[in-house]
Scaffold this active site. Structure first.
Site, PDB file in Angstrom:
ATOM      1  N   ASP A  16     -82.885  13.099 -35.208  1.00  0.00           N
ATOM      2  CA  ASP A  16     -81.628  12.601 -35.754  1.00  0.00           C
ATOM      3  C   ASP A  16     -81.505  13.219 -37.144  1.00  0.00           C
ATOM      4  O   ASP A  16     -82.508  13.629 -37.750  1.00  0.00           O
ATOM      5  CB  ASP A  16     -81.582  11.072 -35.797  1.00  0.00           C
ATOM      6  CG  ASP A  16     -80.135  10.571 -35.943  1.00  0.00           C
ATOM      7  OD1 ASP A  16     -79.252  11.392 -36.273  1.00  0.00           O
ATOM      8  OD2 ASP A  16     -79.887   9.367 -35.749  1.00  0.00           O
TER       9      ASP A  16
HETATM   10  C1  BGC Z   1     -76.411   9.670 -36.406  1.00  0.00           C
HETATM   11  C2  BGC Z   1     -76.361  10.454 -35.110  1.00  0.00           C
HETATM   12  C3  BGC Z   1     -75.481  11.666 -35.299  1.00  0.00           C
HETATM   13  C4  BGC Z   1     -76.027  12.496 -36.435  1.00  0.00           C
HETATM   14  C5  BGC Z   1     -75.213  13.739 -36.716  1.00  0.00           C
HETATM   15  C6  BGC Z   1     -76.737  10.518 -37.618  1.00  0.00           C
HETATM   16  O1  BGC Z   1     -76.454   9.812 -38.791  1.00  0.00           O
HETATM   17  O2  BGC Z   1     -77.363   8.623 -36.293  1.00  0.00           O
HETATM   18  O3  BGC Z   1     -75.879   9.656 -34.070  1.00  0.00           O
HETATM   19  O4  BGC Z   1     -75.413  12.395 -34.110  1.00  0.00           O
HETATM   20  O5  BGC Z   1     -76.013  11.710 -37.629  1.00  0.00           O
HETATM   21  O6  BGC Z   1     -73.983  13.403 -37.267  1.00  0.00           O
END
Ligand code: BGC
Length: 761
Positions: free
Chosen positions: A236
């Site tokens: 993530d």
């Molecule tokens: C989120 C993800 C997301 C990623 C990219 C993170 O803060 O938890 O779900 O895909 O950012 O934006």
């Protein structure tokens, strides 16, 4: 799918890449792109949010939904889409997302989110499907299959146990193994097994003290060795953990770019001998495999049909809406006759159609319910609008209330749009309560006092309390967040151009205090204990026999359905049982409509605690008035199994299982049973195994009976083992301890020998 982009020769590339290039490939190149290796013809690929639309950022990036992104169709977020229970529809939405991603040259769309809704207060519940792993898994798999059919990879997230936003980057979810396997992992497992996603996104949090990003158990043993995942694990955003440790655990790609920090840590660890080059090669192979898999997403110049996608978004929004109640058949409203329709509430004019954070899409179009109603009624019925309240204001505005009351009093019917202000629910923080703003409820009372013919339409990404006020509404439509075409869909439903078919993918409890995570959620001091274990969602409300406002699986239609002829046939028994469950559904009303038959399994004879009933399959069936159709749901081994913590595998305990079929978890229409042979489990014996466990062992039990001479004279301690009263107490004593008691016919050495012999066999 054919493509002009040549395939990568991965073994040749591995041989040609320098160690520095390899380490660099395990890091992003910017916010959204992987690294290219131009000298060897390895292109960069772009990953973008997701999941209910393409959030491609043309310029600078951010993962919090703050900066701009290109226009894309905003489909209903998962909370809505899941309420469709429609595998085919979700698959078509996935395909459409794939077409849009390709048009934008996006190679991986970051979704679906299949985390469980453990608490109604999780700020990100709008992005998740359900409180039930079977439903979330089936829908997630359908979405991934649709998306990947277009040559665009999915990223199933957030693996695993990321069920709250509070302290999401550091909290440790403390979960026992059985609960993990039966509740928090199966949706991911189903997606991996049924849809073979090209990537999985590791979550920020820890599980039982270890960051998921650094968990070899989760990223390699469970995901790859058990489930057969053959894709890439991406972090993530900003959650790659200690980089050498996470590479060794199975986290291949760090996103976004670490500006070289991750690469250096990897190179240093290889030089120091604390990270093997083989682990680096394996991660690089997975990055190259992904680049190869998504090659069809790379050519430019593709387009998609905006109108067709908007129409699909409207279809999806209608299917996502759940008709919770409809007293006296107040809905649908007759579009051709009747008096004035008072449309009350700012949400009718300014829809809340998606949640805040990284999933925020820049829609190609945005329909309001107010405009759509005016267009649809086209002068045949007068539409009067009253704003009712300021969405983000904590207080009522007396003038707006008076205007709404006057509009309702003068109208035939008042359609009141209530909902959660955007600031109430978002990625990054949890809600503090489950209620609508108090002034909205006051408005409802005032309107209902003026005109009792009230229909309420809700806009909320996660469940809200309805019990204290819902008697003021004759009809209640749970609209969740419906994406860019939600306004039109709501008008279609209100006026009967569409017939509601949504079913709740999560229970609406009477009050927040009934929720099993109460007190434990969201934890403190970096830890959240999942003490309720298996009992989340309806599993808990059923176990406690608690009244709920609306049960899991509930949803009404403008027609009615009769269920009949339930059969459950064991078509295969033994190691891979298969049971076919059939139900005939008849449309007994006057409109075409769609019913969802839900199949729950019970295990009344289990030797371990099992939830009262668990959803194991479902089938939607569209029926014309008077029409009947038979639907069949196939149940396999897992429908009957539980996770056996001692042998660490799935086990079906032989015996009778209950099969319940119905229209919701609390509207079981028919019930039958099947008998299965079950699995053969031999618990390994330990030096503290009880006499009971020894006796249950197929070979050791026979040996022990003979040694104790149970059929002969064997009295004393040995005889007590089988005493109808004291036996249970004596059999609970470890055999090795019994052997020490004076006069016990088997001694310590014999037991030590038996232990070796029977555990070896
Ligand atoms: C989120 C993800 C997301 C990623 C990219 C993170 O803060 O938890 O779900 O895909 O950012 O934006």
């Amino acid at each position: 799918m054919t493509t002009d982009v040549p395939r990568l020769d991965i073994p040749a590339l591995l041989a040609a890449l320098t160690l520095e290039e390899k380490a660099a490939l395990l890091d992003g190149s910017d916010f959204w792109n992987s690294q290219a290796v131009e000298r060897l013809g390895v292109p960069a690929v772009m990953l973008s949010d997701g999941p209910h639309g393409v959030r491609k950022q043309p310029e600078e990036g951010d993962h919090l939904g703050m900066l701009d992104s290109v226009e894309a169709t905003c489909f209903p977020p998962a909370a809505g889409l899941a309420s469709s229970w429609d595998v085919d529809l979700v698959n078509r939405v996935g395909e459409a997302l794939g077409r849009e991603a390709r048009a934008e040259r996006v190679s991986v769309l970051l979704g679906p989110g299949v985390n469980m809704k453990r608490s109604p207060l999780c700020g990100r519940n709008f992005e998740y499907y359900s409180e039930d792993p079977a439903l979330a898994g089936e829908l997630g798999a359908a979405w991934v299959n649709g998306l990947q059919s277009q040559g665009v990879g999915a990223s199933v997230k957030h693996y695993a146990a990321n069920n709250q936003e509070t302290d999401r980057m550091t909290v440790s979810a403390e979960i026992d193994e059985r609960t993990m396997r039966e509740i928090y992992l199966p949706a991911f497992e189903t997606v991996v097994r049924k849809a073979r996603p090209w990537t999985v996104m590791s979550s920020y949090n820890k599980v039982n003290g270890t960051y998921v990003a650094e968990s070899r158990e989760l990223l390699t043993e469970v995901l790859r060795d058990d489930w057969g995942f053959d894709g890439l694990v991406v972090s993530d955003w900003g959650g790659a953990g200690r980089r050498p440790e996470s590479v060794a655990a199975g986290l291949d790609l760090e996103m976004p770019s670490s500006s070289g920090a991750g690469t250096k840590l990897i190179l240093d660890a290889v030089a120091a001998g604390t990270l093997s080059e083989a682990d680096v090669d394996q991660a690089v192979t997975r990055v190259l495999t992904l680049v190869d898999r998504v090659r069809d997403s790379l050519p430019t110049g593709r387009t998609f049909d905006r109108e067709a996608h908007h129409a699909l978004a409207r279809e999806a929004a209608a299917a996502s809406t759940v008709l919770l109640k409809n007293e006296g058949g107040i809905l649908p409203l007759d579009p051709n006759s009747g008096g004035t329709v008072a449309v009350i509430g700012e949400f009718a004019r300014s829809p809340r159609y998606q949640g805040a954070g990284s999933s925020q899409v820049n829609p190609t179009n945005l329909e309001s319910a107010l405009d759509a109603l005016r267009t649809a009624l086209d002068g045949r019925r007068e539409v009067v609008f009253a704003q009712g309240f300021e969405v983000e204001s904590p207080d009522a505005d007396p003038e707006l209330v008076a205007e709404a009351v006057a509009a309702a009093a003068a109208a035939d019917v008042a359609v009141v749009f209530l909902g959660l202000p955007a600031s109430y629910e978002s990625e990054g923080y949890d809600r503090s309560h489950m209620d609508l703003p108090a002034h909205q409820i006051d408005l409802l009372h005032a309107v209902a006092d003026a005109n009792p013919r009230v229909v309420v339409v809700l806009s909320n990404g996660s469940v809200v309390t309805v019990a204290p006020w819902q008697d003021r509404a004759q009809a209640l439509l749970e609209g969740w967040l419906l994406g860019q075409a939600g306004g039109g869909a709501v008008a279609d439903l209100l006026l009967g151009a569409a017939n509601p078919s949504g079913r709740l993918a999560e229970t609406i409890p009477v009050r927040y205090e009934d929720n099993p995570a109460l007190g434990a959620f969201p934890g403190a001091f970096g830890t959240v204990r999942y003490g309720e274990g298996l009992l989340i969602g309806y599993r808990w409300y059923d176990a406690r026999k608690l009244a709920v406002a609306y049960p899991f699986g509930h949803g009404l239609s403008y027609t009615s359905f009769e269920h009949s002829g339930l059969t459950a046939t064991v078509v295969a028994d033994g190691a891979e049982p298969r049971v076919e469950v059939s139900v005939t559904v008849t449309n007994t009303g006057e409109r075409a409509g769609t019913e969802t038959v839900q199949v729950y399994v019970t295990d009344p004879e289990a030797s371990v605690y099992r939830p009262e009933q668990e959803l194991r399959g479902f089938a939607r069936v569209a029926l014309e008035p008077g029409e009947s159709k038979t639907v069949t749901v196939e149940l396999g081994h897992r429908a009957f199994a539980y996770w056996h913590e001692a042998v660490r595998r799935w086990v079906v305990e032989g015996g009778v299982f209950g099969i319940r079929a119905g229209a919701s978890s609390r509207d079981i229409r028919q019930e039958t049973t099947v008998e299965l042979a079950g699995d053969h489990v031999v618990l390994p014996l330990r030096d503290d195994s009880t006499a009971e466990q020894w006796l249950a062992h197929p070979e050791a039990g026979a040996w022990l009976r003979a040694a104790l001479d149970v059929d002969g004279e064997g009295g004393g301690m040995a005889g007590m083992l089988f005493d109808p009263h004291a036996g249970q107490m004596v059999r609970a004593i470890p055999l090795e301890r019994l052997a020490r008691f004076p006069g016990f016919p088997v001694d310590h050495d014999q037991i030590a020998d038996a232990l070796k012999k029977f555990n070896a066999s």
